[in-house]
Design an enzyme around this catalytic site. Structure first.
Site, short mmCIF file in Angstrom:
data_model
loop_
_atom_site.label_atom_id
_atom_site.label_comp_id
_atom_site.label_asym_id
_atom_site.label_seq_id
_atom_site.Cartn_x
_atom_site.Cartn_y
_atom_site.Cartn_z
N SER A 156 3.79 4.87 2.64
CA SER A 156 4.32 5.80 1.64
C SER A 156 4.42 7.21 2.19
O SER A 156 5.04 8.06 1.56
CB SER A 156 3.50 5.77 0.35
N HIS A 213 9.39 0.19 0.80
CA HIS A 213 8.31 0.88 0.08
C HIS A 213 8.23 0.41 -1.37
O HIS A 213 9.04 0.79 -2.20
CB HIS A 213 8.55 2.40 0.14
N GLU A 217 11.93 1.35 -2.35
CA GLU A 217 12.71 2.28 -1.51
C GLU A 217 12.95 1.60 -0.16
O GLU A 217 12.00 1.23 0.53
CB GLU A 217 11.96 3.60 -1.33
N ASN A 274 8.20 10.33 -4.03
CA ASN A 274 7.07 11.22 -3.78
C ASN A 274 7.51 12.65 -3.46
O ASN A 274 6.70 13.57 -3.46
CB ASN A 274 6.19 10.68 -2.65
P1 NAI Z 1 -5.75 -1.39 1.07
O1 NAI Z 1 -6.83 -0.60 1.69
O2 NAI Z 1 -5.92 -1.95 -0.30
O3 NAI Z 1 -5.42 -2.65 2.04
C1 NAI Z 1 -5.17 -2.51 3.41
C2 NAI Z 1 -5.53 -3.83 4.09
O4 NAI Z 1 -5.07 -3.77 5.43
C3 NAI Z 1 -7.02 -4.09 4.13
O5 NAI Z 1 -7.28 -5.39 3.61
C4 NAI Z 1 -7.37 -4.02 5.62
O6 NAI Z 1 -8.38 -4.95 5.99
C5 NAI Z 1 -6.06 -4.36 6.25
N1 NAI Z 1 -5.87 -3.80 7.60
C6 NAI Z 1 -6.16 -2.55 8.01
N2 NAI Z 1 -5.81 -2.41 9.31
C7 NAI Z 1 -5.30 -3.59 9.72
C8 NAI Z 1 -4.74 -4.06 10.94
N3 NAI Z 1 -4.66 -3.27 12.01
N4 NAI Z 1 -4.31 -5.33 10.99
C9 NAI Z 1 -4.40 -6.14 9.92
N5 NAI Z 1 -4.91 -5.76 8.73
C10 NAI Z 1 -5.34 -4.48 8.63
O7 NAI Z 1 -4.44 -0.48 1.17
P2 NAI Z 1 -3.15 -0.47 0.22
O8 NAI Z 1 -3.40 0.45 -0.91
O9 NAI Z 1 -2.74 -1.87 -0.04
O10 NAI Z 1 -2.10 0.25 1.16
C11 NAI Z 1 -1.51 -0.39 2.25
C12 NAI Z 1 -0.27 0.36 2.70
O11 NAI Z 1 0.63 0.49 1.59
C13 NAI Z 1 -0.50 1.78 3.20
O12 NAI Z 1 0.42 2.05 4.22
C14 NAI Z 1 -0.21 2.64 1.97
O13 NAI Z 1 0.18 3.94 2.31
C15 NAI Z 1 0.95 1.87 1.36
N6 NAI Z 1 1.16 2.07 -0.06
C16 NAI Z 1 0.11 2.11 -0.95
C17 NAI Z 1 0.34 2.27 -2.30
C18 NAI Z 1 -0.79 2.32 -3.27
O14 NAI Z 1 -0.58 2.75 -4.41
N7 NAI Z 1 -1.98 1.87 -2.91
C19 NAI Z 1 1.71 2.40 -2.84
C20 NAI Z 1 2.74 2.24 -1.84
C21 NAI Z 1 2.45 2.13 -0.50
#
Ligand code: NAI
Length: 508
Positions: free
Chosen positions: A122, A143, A155, A193
């Site tokens: 994001s 996105h 997006e 955003n």
């Molecule tokens: P989260 O922390 O809930 O999940 C991330 C997951 O990725 C974790 O389970 C972790 O173990 C895993 N992970 C981390 N590094 C890794 C790697 N190198 N290889 C494999 N797995 C790995 O995070 P969330 O909130 O789901 O966010 C994920 C992505 O989505 C980020 O880029 C964030 O910016 C984006 N995003 C988040 C939103 C939100 O509201 N939480 C909305 C839109 C986008």
């Protein structure tokens, strides 16, 4: 462009909140899905979360048990990245770190040479992630919004190298998945955003000027302007740490453009650990026994027997109709050259804000007894409205003006005499930011509006709303805010100016 076939495998990397939601969406659309995470427990948790979401749909009658089982059976854990080699599309939703994402995609382009690569980032640049790849043209942003199964906006973000075909295939695939995609360029904040920043910023600025309490200002935006939530309850829900970090990242990315300047009020909350709902306190308190403060409404004042409508405007026509329905004798009169359209009740003038404070305007118009009201979503049906009086106005003028709005069926929230009140300045700034996104070819006008309605549930697209208010008026509000604050954040977008001068709407 044709979407990916449902027989083609979608891989999702990162099984957290977003990755599991995206896996859910793809599986529900009929694709086989492989879910990978560096933490095996996260995969199990992610799949359990999908099962819970599907059970909820079954309980609501939106899905049958066989459908749930079939969807779940399509989501399979992957034990290693190598198992994703046959995927047609790989969506990354891992930790938000450029170096980690670059390393992952460099591995993926080798493991799956035929796959489309997509990041759910994001805040990071798709161009920057792609810079680490041999074939950056295969990478795009996809996105989703949280929660991915429910939020319809996606997006589709093109980096400098992304091919049109990849972006078009992702767009068509998102449509096939039941989403409302929009195309955007890799620029800080993409569409949502970026364009949403003034929603928080103007609220925080008006709060900082002591215009009213958070509960009153939230009511102005929610109950008057028709947003799902006001800026303070919304940032309490998002989390001040998260919202402040997004603002900071957009501000830094635009080289400290004061359009995106973060708020010291919000910084204080973050420093205090008052992160909102999740920490039990933000602008409001949460948890057992916590009571939400109520908006402060003006006391009830007598209705006028007669009001004059001076000049013509849509909001005056709607208010006049409401007053007549309430038995007030409304008479139309010609407007003096020195005032904009207004309602007059005796010596009192009541008018829609044009971005000046009421005090400034009462001096400019040579008329002390002036009260201004704010923009609402629909002047024919609104029940709540903000109003402010000139510092030069008499108490009798205030009671006459408030009594008139109340006679029209509106609850009045008094604000201190802040320029542009709250809803008007916020909507003008949202439209201005949307117009600048169009100017810089970040998105089309239609996609800006769709993104804001689907990604943030705004009651109207900000560009269409500006057209409805009238571009002359929106530009005047911005000019007056600019003159009032002498801050370049209120400079009018050149594209909005051009459309206004050409007499053309922002949205066709
Ligand atoms: P989260 O922390 O809930 O999940 C991330 C997951 O990725 C974790 O389970 C972790 O173990 C895993 N992970 C981390 N590094 C890794 C790697 N190198 N290889 C494999 N797995 C790995 O995070 P969330 O909130 O789901 O966010 C994920 C992505 O989505 C980020 O880029 C964030 O910016 C984006 N995003 C988040 C939103 C939100 O509201 N939480 C909305 C839109 C986008």
């Amino acid at each position: 462009m044709t979407p990916l076939a449902t027989s083609q495998t979608i891989a999702v990397i990162g099984a957290g909140a977003m990755g599991s939601g995206i896996a859910h969406v793809a599986a529900r659309a009929g694709h086989p899905v492989r879910l990978f995470d560096m933490n095996a427990e996260a995969i199990a948790r992610g799949i359990a979360g999908i099962a819970r979401d599907l059970d909820f749909l079954v309980s609501r009658g939106k899905l049958d048990a066989a459908g749930r089982d079939a969807i779940l059976a399509r989501v399979q854990p992957a034990e290693a990245l190598d198992a994703l080699s046959d995927a047609a599309l790989i969506v990354e939703a891992i930790v938000e770190r450029l170096d980690v994402k670059q390393t992952l995609f460099a591995d993926l382009e080798r493991i799956a040479p035929g796959a489309i690569l997509a990041s759910n980032t994001s805040s990071l640049s798709i161009t920057a992630i792609g810079a680490a790849l041999k074939s950056p043209e295969r990478l795009a942003g996809l996105h989703f919004f949280n929660p991915a199964p429910r939020m319809r906006l996606v997006e589709i973000v093109s980096g400098l190298a992304t091919t049109r075909e990849i972006a078009a295939t992702l767009y068509a695939t998102a449509v096939a998945w039941g989403k409302d995609p929009v195309h955007t360029r890799s620029t800080p904040g993409f569409i949502v955003n970026r364009v949403a920043r003034p929603f928080y910023a103007e609220g925080l600025k008006v709060l900082g000027e002591g215009a009213a309490s958070p509960a009153s200002l939230d009511a102005v935006m929610r109950d008057g302007a028709g947003f799902p939530m006001g800026p303070f309850e919304l940032t309490d829900l998002i989390g001040h740490d998260v919202n402040y970090a997004v603002t900071r990242s957009v501000f830094d990315a635009y080289y400290a453009d004061d359009r995106f300047i973060p708020s010291l009020i919000q910084q204080e909350l973050v420093l205090a650990g008052r992160l909102g709902r999740k920490s039990g306190q933000g602008f409001y308190r949460y948890g057992d026994g916590a009571e939400r403060p109520l908006p402060e409404f003006a006391p009830t004042f007598p209705a006028p027997t007669t009001a004059h409508v001076c000049g013509e405007s849509a909001e005056l026509a709607a208010l006049a109709a409401r007053l007549e329905a309430a038995g007030v004798d409304v008479q139309r009169v010609g407007c003096d050259a020195d005032c904009a359209p207004c309602l007059t009740i005796g010596a009192t003038r009541l008018a829609l804000t044009d971005g000046r404070t009421a005090t400034r305007r009462s001096v400019d118009e040579g008329h002390d007894d002036l009260v201004l009201f704010d923009l609402v979503k629909d002047f024919a049906t609104a029940m709540t409205i903000a109003a402010a009086r000139s510092d030069r106005a008499s108490d009798a003028a205030w009671t006459a003006a408030v009594g008139t709005l109340q006679a029209a069926g509106l609850q009045v929230i008094p604000l201190d005499d802040v320029a542009g009140l709250l809803a008007m300045r916020t909507v003008a700034m949202l439209a201005n930011e949307g117009a600048d996104a169009v100017l810089h070819e970040v998105a089309t006008p239609a996609d800006v509006d769709l993104a804001m309605q689907r990604g943030t549930n705004y009651p109207k697209g900000p560009l269409a709303w500006a057209d409805e208010i009238g571009l002359d008026r929106v530009a005047t509000v911005l000019d007056n805010l600019y003159a009032h604050y002498r801050e370049t954040r209120y400079r009018t977008s050149p594209w909005l100016q051009r459309r206004r001068l050409a007499g053309r709407p922002l949205v066709a």
